[in-house]
Design a protein around this motif. Structure first.
Motif, PDB file in Angstrom:
ATOM      1  N   ASP A   1       0.861  -1.188   0.000  1.00 14.19           N
ATOM      2  CA  ASP A   1       0.000   0.000   0.000  1.00 14.19           C
ATOM      3  C   ASP A   1       0.889   1.227   0.000  1.00 14.19           C
ATOM      4  N   ASP A   2       0.498   2.248  -0.754  1.00 15.20           N
ATOM      5  CA  ASP A   2       1.322   3.464  -0.805  1.00 15.20           C
ATOM      6  C   ASP A   2       1.068   4.391   0.371  1.00 15.20           C
ATOM      7  N   ASP A   3       0.073   4.069   1.206  1.00 11.29           N
ATOM      8  CA  ASP A   3      -0.250   4.885   2.373  1.00 11.29           C
ATOM      9  C   ASP A   3       0.450   4.300   3.598  1.00 11.29           C
ATOM     10  N   PRO A   4       1.458   5.015   4.162  1.00 13.47           N
ATOM     11  CA  PRO A   4       2.195   4.477   5.320  1.00 13.47           C
ATOM     12  C   PRO A   4       1.293   4.248   6.530  1.00 13.47           C
ATOM     13  N   GLY A   5       0.233   5.042   6.670  1.00 16.50           N
ATOM     14  CA  GLY A   5      -0.692   4.863   7.792  1.00 16.50           C
ATOM     15  C   GLY A   5      -1.448   3.550   7.688  1.00 16.50           C
ATOM     16  N   VAL A   6      -1.893   3.211   6.473  1.00 17.08           N
ATOM     17  CA  VAL A   6      -2.586   1.941   6.273  1.00 17.08           C
ATOM     18  C   VAL A   6      -1.631   0.777   6.524  1.00 17.08           C
ATOM     19  N   ARG A   7      -0.396   0.898   6.041  1.00 13.38           N
ATOM     20  CA  ARG A   7       0.576  -0.179   6.243  1.00 13.38           C
ATOM     21  C   ARG A   7       0.834  -0.393   7.733  1.00 13.38           C
ATOM     22  N   TYR A   8       0.955   0.702   8.472  1.00 15.60           N
ATOM     23  CA  TYR A   8       1.216   0.599   9.917  1.00 15.60           C
ATOM     24  C   TYR A   8       0.055  -0.101  10.621  1.00 15.60           C
ATOM     25  N   THR A   9      -1.169   0.311  10.290  1.00 23.23           N
ATOM     26  CA  THR A   9      -2.349  -0.278  10.932  1.00 23.23           C
ATOM     27  C   THR A   9      -2.441  -1.771  10.633  1.00 23.23           C
ATOM     28  N   LEU A  10      -2.238  -2.138   9.364  1.00 22.72           N
ATOM     29  CA  LEU A  10      -2.299  -3.550   8.987  1.00 22.72           C
ATOM     30  C   LEU A  10      -1.199  -4.356   9.678  1.00 22.72           C
ATOM     31  N   ARG A  11      -0.009  -3.759   9.760  1.00 25.97           N
ATOM     32  CA  ARG A  11       1.096  -4.460  10.428  1.00 25.97           C
ATOM     33  C   ARG A  11       0.733  -4.766  11.879  1.00 25.97           C
ATOM     34  N   GLU A  12       0.182  -3.785  12.585  1.00 24.15           N
ATOM     35  CA  GLU A  12      -0.141  -3.986  13.998  1.00 24.15           C
ATOM     36  C   GLU A  12      -1.212  -5.062  14.175  1.00 24.15           C
ATOM     37  N   ILE A  13      -2.236  -5.029  13.326  1.00 23.88           N
ATOM     38  CA  ILE A  13      -3.329  -6.000  13.447  1.00 23.88           C
ATOM     39  C   ILE A  13      -2.820  -7.406  13.128  1.00 23.88           C
ATOM     40  N   LEU A  14      -2.073  -7.537  12.041  1.00 27.42           N
ATOM     41  CA  LEU A  14      -1.613  -8.858  11.616  1.00 27.42           C
ATOM     42  C   LEU A  14      -0.556  -9.418  12.568  1.00 27.42           C
ATOM     43  N   ALA A  15       0.322  -8.537  13.081  1.00 23.33           N
ATOM     44  CA  ALA A  15       1.344  -8.994  14.030  1.00 23.33           C
ATOM     45  C   ALA A  15       0.704  -9.499  15.312  1.00 23.33           C
ATOM     46  N   SER A  16      -0.438  -8.905  15.692  1.00 24.53           N
ATOM     47  CA  SER A  16      -1.130  -9.356  16.897  1.00 24.53           C
ATOM     48  C   SER A  16      -1.670 -10.779  16.739  1.00 24.53           C
ATOM     49  N   GLU A  17      -1.801 -11.239  15.482  1.00 19.04           N
ATOM     50  CA  GLU A  17      -2.243 -12.607  15.196  1.00 19.04           C
ATOM     51  C   GLU A  17      -1.071 -13.580  15.108  1.00 19.04           C
ATOM     52  N   GLY A  18       0.139 -13.077  15.346  1.00 17.50           N
ATOM     53  CA  GLY A  18       1.314 -13.934  15.275  1.00 17.50           C
ATOM     54  C   GLY A  18       1.858 -14.091  13.871  1.00 17.50           C
ATOM     55  N   LEU A  19       1.447 -13.206  12.957  1.00 15.22           N
ATOM     56  CA  LEU A  19       1.908 -13.290  11.573  1.00 15.22           C
ATOM     57  C   LEU A  19       3.157 -12.434  11.384  1.00 15.22           C
ATOM     58  N   GLU A  20       4.033 -12.882  10.508  1.00 22.33           N
ATOM     59  CA  GLU A  20       5.250 -12.127  10.173  1.00 22.33           C
ATOM     60  C   GLU A  20       4.928 -11.198   9.002  1.00 22.33           C
ATOM     61  N   VAL A  21       5.102  -9.904   9.191  1.00 20.33           N
ATOM     62  CA  VAL A  21       4.631  -8.919   8.218  1.00 20.33           C
ATOM     63  C   VAL A  21       5.808  -8.209   7.561  1.00 20.33           C
ATOM     64  N   GLU A  22       5.745  -8.109   6.234  1.00 17.74           N
ATOM     65  CA  GLU A  22       6.668  -7.269   5.473  1.00 17.74           C
ATOM     66  C   GLU A  22       5.858  -6.230   4.704  1.00 17.74           C
ATOM     67  N   GLU A  23       6.526  -5.154   4.279  1.00 17.59           N
ATOM     68  CA  GLU A  23       5.807  -4.055   3.625  1.00 17.59           C
ATOM     69  C   GLU A  23       6.434  -3.716   2.283  1.00 17.59           C
ATOM     70  N   ALA A  24       5.583  -3.215   1.369  1.00 19.34           N
ATOM     71  CA  ALA A  24       6.035  -2.685   0.086  1.00 19.34           C
ATOM     72  C   ALA A  24       5.166  -1.480  -0.246  1.00 19.34           C
TER      73      ALA A  24
END
Length: 466
Positions: A17-40
């Motif tokens: 996602d080109d929006d850093p705010g959306v990427r941050y929010t998704l990272r926090e939600i997915l990491a809380s599920e125990g998922l390993e998150v990378e961004e582009a």
């Protein structure tokens, strides 16, 4: 092809996602599920990351600069078919979401998104990935177990890769020491592939001279060389629509290497003596016990051909590195040869498996198979003669022969082997003595004499003549 990352526990997710705010929010939600998150930040950056390391799950926005989400979806579908893609759509863009699913997206969710809605979609995708992994493992074990016998974790890992690569129409390079079962792995790949119903052609690259090998593989026209009394399509022509196995590909001569490279690059073969090329659709599986990289460094194998063959590399471990496979293989071979030589029921002493475990098996599974065949064929009727096995038992061990014991006389060993061959021929001929005699290359009278000699006449007569 590098092995896919482990998906049990926490899956890897690439958020695009080109929006850093959306990427941050998704990272926090997915990491809380125990998922390993990378961004582009966009589609181009995502493809670079996927090229460096495949990722099982991608969450991507549709509207992005450089390469948008739909274009990224199409490229992932074409180049990374095992990856699940979930698209993020703006509110009121359901039509785009439907188009994305038709183009290959696994699912979608809308933004602004609710956390539980997002997690429901991601959990379904992760579960689908887990099931796909399990199906690939089971399919690979099923395909490989129909060609090979094993119980080791090393071979189970190989089976997973067989199940994963078989339906994907790519070139495969199989390496391993002589006798490890490279041809059996190739058979398993073909059996589980989309080309299973097509021709499967095998060629040993070391079996013929360079000139004959080239003509055999790619065909020739009439009069192309002395003895070419008619045109032939070659093995690639015969394999059109199917698969060809190039065994001992490291022995292929330089001219044939160049022609093989053209087949892999262009899908074309040019018969010897012909000026025109013809198109073929053939999947190539290559096998060798040689180190092709070493041959490349020595100038004996083309580097560009090596990289064309090494798209997917499956390495078969030697038998000495998977000792837990020795007893299951031995039992399999004992059963097979006891049935073939009429030696059932077979008394198997526990010391047999100790002897087998102590040997290094430089000839791998093929050596073990031959050793068990000789053991069953030449042992006396009252039990297995372990002195027939390769290697020697340790001095003072229970299975070590006493000093006064003598090996089985040669005449008795030969007779036991001959008896087994006769039983095998009778079974193949379904009790027909004339057919059994033909298979054995002897007269019916000679066969009758031997049946009486080995006490088989009565059982054969009970089977009846057909």
């Amino acid at each position: 092809m590098s092995e896919q990352p482990e998906r049990r526990g926490g899956a890897r997710v690439l958020v695009v996602d080109d929006d850093p705010g959306v990427r941050y929010t998704l990272r926090e939600i997915l990491a809380s599920e125990g998922l390993e998150v990378e961004e582009a930040t966009d589609g181009e950056a995502a493809l670079e990351k996927l090229g460096a390391q495949p990722c099982p799950l991608v969450l991507t926005d549709l509207r992005m600069p450089r390469l948008d989400g739909m274009a990224l979806l199409r490229k992932i579908t074409a180049g990374h078919p095992a990856t699940r893609v979930v698209v993020i759509t703006a509110h009121g863009s359901e039509r785009q979401a439907v188009e994305a699913v038709k183009a290959g997206a696994y699912d979608y969710f809308k933004k602004p998104f609710e956390t539980e809605e997002l997690l429901a979609v991601v959990r379904r995708a992760v579960e689908a990935l887990r099931l796909a992994d399990e199906n690939e493992r089971l399919a690979g074990e099923l395909a490989l177990s129909r060609s090979m016998v094993f119980s080791s974790e090393a071979m189970r890992r190989l089976a997973v890769l067989v199940g994963r690569v078989a339906p994907r129409d790519v070139t495969v390079l199989i390496t391993g020491e002589s006798g490890t079962g490279k041809e059996r792995v190739a058979e398993a790949i073909v059996r589980a592939s989309r080309r299973a119903g097509g021709p499967f052609v095998r060629f040993n690259c070391a079996a013929l001279s360079p000139e004959l090998a080239e003509a055999e593989l790619f065909g020739h026209v009439k009069g192309a060389f002395t003895g070419a009394v008619r045109s032939r399509p070659g093995l690639f022509g015969e394999a059109d629509g199917g698969t060809i196995l190039l065994d001992e590909v490291g022995e292929l001569a330089a001219p044939a290497q160049g022609k093989l490279l053209r087949v892999l690059q262009e899908g074309e073969v040019r018969p010897v003596g012909d000026e025109k090329a013809r198109t073929v659709d053939v999947r190539v599986i290559a096998a060798t016990h040689r180190d092709l990289q070493e041959l490349v460094r020595a100038g004996r194998f083309r580097e560009d051909l090596y990289y064309r063959l090494d798209v997917v590399h499956l390495s078969i471990p030697p038998l000495r590195d998977r000792p837990e496979d020795i007893p299951v293989l031995a039992r399999h071979f004992l059963e097979r040869f006891a049935d073939r030589f009429g030696a059932s029921p077979l008394h198997v002493p526990p010391a047999l498996f100790d002897r087998l475990a102590a040997h290094r098996w430089p000839g791998n599974v093929r050596e073990l198979e031959n050793a068990i065949e000789g053991l069953v064929a030449l042992s006396p009727p009252d039990g297995l003669d372990l002195s027939l096995l390769p290697g020697e038992p340790a001095a003072g061990s229970p299975e070590a022969p006493a000093e006064e014991s003598t090996p089985l006389p040669l005449k008795q060993r030969v007779e036991a082997y001959e008896r087994g061959l006769i039983v095998d021929a009778l079974r193949a001929a379904r009790g027909n003595r004339s057919e059994a005699a033909r298979r054995l290359g002897m007269s019916r009278v000679t066969l009758h004499d031997k049946l009486r000699k080995y006490g088989l006449a009565g059982g054969d007569e009970e089977a009846g003549e057909r």
